[in-house]
Design a protein around this motif. Structure first.
Motif, short mmCIF file in Angstrom:
data_model
loop_
_atom_site.label_atom_id
_atom_site.label_comp_id
_atom_site.label_asym_id
_atom_site.label_seq_id
_atom_site.Cartn_x
_atom_site.Cartn_y
_atom_site.Cartn_z
N GLN A 82 0.84 -1.21 0.00
CA GLN A 82 0.00 0.00 0.00
C GLN A 82 0.87 1.26 0.00
O GLN A 82 0.57 2.23 -0.70
CB GLN A 82 -0.94 0.01 1.20
N MET A 83 1.95 1.24 0.79
CA MET A 83 2.85 2.40 0.80
C MET A 83 3.50 2.60 -0.56
O MET A 83 3.61 3.72 -1.04
CB MET A 83 3.92 2.22 1.89
N ALA A 84 3.93 1.52 -1.19
CA ALA A 84 4.57 1.63 -2.50
C ALA A 84 3.57 2.12 -3.55
O ALA A 84 3.91 2.97 -4.38
CB ALA A 84 5.14 0.28 -2.92
N ASP A 85 2.34 1.62 -3.50
CA ASP A 85 1.32 2.08 -4.45
C ASP A 85 0.98 3.54 -4.25
O ASP A 85 0.81 4.29 -5.21
CB ASP A 85 0.05 1.23 -4.33
N SER A 86 0.89 3.98 -2.99
CA SER A 86 0.57 5.39 -2.74
C SER A 86 1.74 6.29 -3.15
O SER A 86 1.53 7.38 -3.68
CB SER A 86 0.19 5.62 -1.28
N ALA A 87 2.98 5.83 -2.93
CA ALA A 87 4.14 6.63 -3.36
C ALA A 87 4.17 6.73 -4.88
O ALA A 87 4.46 7.80 -5.43
CB ALA A 87 5.43 5.99 -2.85
N LYS A 88 3.84 5.65 -5.57
CA LYS A 88 3.79 5.67 -7.03
C LYS A 88 2.71 6.62 -7.52
O LYS A 88 2.93 7.41 -8.44
CB LYS A 88 3.54 4.25 -7.54
#
Length: 117
Positions: free
Chosen positions: A40-46
């Motif tokens: 979720q953190m990686a998707d939100s950063a992307k």
């Protein structure tokens, strides 16, 4: 899977049972929640990165930053405006083929430089 054989996987499972015992389901659940949070953190950063770049880069994909993808996209894809294209054998169209080079040498050995890298 990660180049781990069946015997090695069995040893890891037995080792996990010995170390964690009856708390293994709780540990596995916590590990699953951590992985979900990381995704979720990686998707939100992307998403934040793509939003911050603006509409000019709406077609931008982070996978394009992978060197293999970058080279394949920019060197080996046919472009309507020209550019480098590769024929089916992986040799660039504007490079001489081996047959042409051998014909130009008239059966002689090509020059060899001992100091070349």
């Amino acid at each position: 899977m990660f180049d781990v054989g069946l015997g090695e996987m069995a040893v890891l499972v037995v080792l996990a049972l010995v170390i964690f015992g009856d708390k293994l389901p709780q540990v596995a659940g916590q590990a699953g929640r951590m992985l979900r949070q990381f995704r979720q953190m990686a998707d939100s950063a992307k998403a934040d990165l793509q939003e911050g770049l603006g509409p000019e880069f709406k077609d931008f994909d982070l996978n394009d930053l992978n060197p293999k993808t970058f080279v394949r996209k920019h060197l080996f894809e046919d472009e309507p405006g020209g550019g480098l294209t590769a024929n089916g054998s992986g040799v660039f169209d504007d490079e001489p083929s081996y047959a042409t080079t051998a014909h130009q040498l008239d059966g002689k050995k090509p020059p060899f430089d001992d100091e070349a890298t």
